[in-house]
Design an enzyme around this catalytic site. Structure first.
Site, PDB file in Angstrom:
ATOM      1  CD  GLU A   1     -34.833 -27.289  45.788  1.00 15.31           C
ATOM      2  OE1 GLU A   1     -35.479 -27.218  47.014  1.00 15.31           O
ATOM      3  OE2 GLU A   1     -34.536 -28.191  45.102  1.00 15.31           O
TER       4      GLU A   1
ATOM      5  CD  GLU B   1     -30.824 -30.076  44.567  1.00 11.80           C
ATOM      6  OE1 GLU B   1     -32.148 -30.817  44.811  1.00 11.80           O
ATOM      7  OE2 GLU B   1     -30.628 -29.255  45.535  1.00 11.80           O
TER       8      GLU B   1
END
Length: 506
Positions: free
Chosen positions: A173, A305
């Site tokens: 991220e 994810e």
């Protein structure tokens, strides 16, 4: 009645077993109290790792395990987690609960877990607060044989032979907790880091660049544009990384008001299922961008994810992300798996978040009694094992599917997928309607069906879930409401249910 046509003799792309991957972050009680209890625990363990957790996950044939994060990865320095445990430095887990981390579960413990599970390691390296050298040395420490500074260090810590570690994440991220970078700044870093993540011996790395959040299509384009058209031009120049990632979580409403895990209205249920179905749109649009820059599909997409994200259970640390898991969560999982197969030629890996005690977990462990509970989502994974590395079969509806409008999204009442391997096939069927049963006709063509069995996962209420006192409130059982008809099978699907039909083929 809905009729699905399935040509059993027309296998498509292979649906990688890695689409059924898992994720274990240093977050809440996923590692400590989930996987790791220490050698001195009264809970049965093997070298500190819970034996019942390992046994349960081995039954899923889990193909890979991602570690140590997540957001935690970009503040984790791997050398703090090697050597004698009592001498390892401590740190503060600033992302998750602001608690102290003693680093007792580090590289050797993770690789021990991987070997006990019989799975592949997916190690996520530190780009946000680390260095190229730090990650490069971690690869060397884990995978190099012979003699080198990192090999000598590994041997000093008790491991003579290198491990196989195929999958490496280049940060996590990067658009957020991994550094708040711009897409172009990260794309340049990803190329640099990937260059110094070396293949040692016969350990070939599959390097995964940190990709987009949800619908940030510009991020995907920046990563793809940075490598250009790869693998299919005359120069033969290969991309420095082999895949890019994508993250998407399912909720019933917006981020600030995610909804509760076990207390929700019918409208919230349908909103959740519509949001789960939205992964189809996201995969379609991200893969379209990838196809433009990489028409030969040499770069994979990794959804590392995904899953439901609810408000934490009352009375628990809000930074630990502990939530219950109901029949609704199971149907979110089944819908995702049905959609994954459609993108099997590009989507290489997916990782549920997370494996134990965090978000949409497979397993919940009671901190007071040590009891272990298998969640409804666990059972969906188990019922899907025959899809691993099988060829996708197209499932074509003869008639227009029943659907309902949920805001600006359309939710089909039914979801289906199928695959074949050797002389067998598995068909997955989900009825997302809360109140109405559905009758499905499977028009099976191309091969003779010599045997049929079926299983069902459902519950009286979609809010039902498993607890230490009722561990099998939602559990699979044999399903007999299936019959042969001319050219195929007829299957009854109760409301809010998931059914798998296994076929033996001549």
């Amino acid at each position: 009645m809905t009729t699905y046509v399935i040509n059993l003799d027309l296998p498509g792309a292979v649906q990688s077993r890695h689409l059924y991957g898992h994720f274990a972050e240093h977050l809440g009680r996923c590692i400590y109290g989930g996987f790791w209890v220490g050698e001195d625990s009264d809970i049965p363990n093997e070298r500190g790792i819970r034996s019942d957790v390992v046994e349960a996950l081995r039954a899923l044939n889990i193909p890979n395990l991602r570690w140590p994060g997540g957001c935690f990865a970009d503040e984790y320095h791997w050398k703090d987690g090697i050597g004698p445990r009592e001498q390892r430095p401590r740190m503060v887990n600033t992302h998750w609960g602001n608690v102290e981390e003693n680093n007792h579960f580090g590289t050797h413990e993770f690789m021990d877990l991987v070997e006990l599970l019989g799975t592949d390691a997916y190690v996520n390296g530190n780009v946000g607060s680390g260095t190229v050298r730090e990650m490069s040395e971690w690869v060397e420490y884990l995978t190099r044989d012979g003699d080198s500074p990192m090999v000598r260090l590994r041997k000093e810590n008790g491991r003579e032979q290198p491990w196989k570690v195929p999958y490496w994440g280049i940060g996590n991220e990067a658009w957020g907790c991994g550094g708040n970078m711009t897409a172009q700044a990260y794309a340049d870093l990803a190329r640099q880091y990937a260059t110094f993540l070396r293949d040692h011996g016969d350990n070939k790395l599959y390097r995964i660049a940190a990709g987009a959040n949800v619908d940030d299509f510009g991020w995907t384009e920046a990563l793809m544009k940075s490598v250009g058209c790869v693998g299919c031009n005359s120069s033969g120049v290969a991309s420095p990384y082999q895949a890019i990632s994508l993250h998407y979580y399912t909720m019933s409403a917006e981020w600030e008001n995610k909804g509760k895990a076990t207390v929700f209205t019918d409208d919230e249920y349908y909103a959740t299922m519509a949001n789960a179905w939205h992964i189809n749109t996201l995969l379609k649009r991200h893969t379209t961008i990838m196809d433009h820059y990489d028409p030969c599909k040499t770069i994979g997409l990794v959804l590392d994810e995904w899953g439901t994200w609810w408000q934490v259970e009352e009375g628990t640390n809000p930074g630990f992300l502990y939530q219950q898991n109901t029949m609704r969560d199971a149907l979110v999982a089944s819908v995702h798996f049905d959609i994954f197969g459609k993108y099997a030629d590009r989507l290489f890996m997916a990782n549920i978040a997370q494996t134990v005690n965090v978000l949409q977990a497979m397993i919940l462990t009671d901190p007071d009694t040590g009891a272990l509970v298998l969640t409804p989502t666990y059972h969906v994974f188990e019922m899907n094992t025959a899809h691993h590395d099988a060829h996708v079969l197209d499932v074509v509806a003869k008639d227009a599917p029943v659907s309902r409008k949920i805001g600006d999204k359309k939710l089909p009442a039914l979801s289906a997928s199928a695959s074949t391997k050797d002389n067998s096939a598995l068909i997955s069927l989900s009825n997302l309607d809360l109140d109405h049963a559905r009758t499905i006709t499977l028009d099976l063509r191309g091969r003779e069906v010599t045997g049929v069995t079926a299983r069902i996962l459902t519950a009286p209420d979609v809010r039902d879930h498993n607890t230490p006192d009722a561990p099998d409130a939602v559990a699979p059982r044999e399903w007999t409401e299936i019959s042969r008809v001319d050219g195929g099978l007829q299957v009854e699907l109760p409301a809010h249910s998931y059914v798998t039909v296994s076929l033996d083929l001549a």
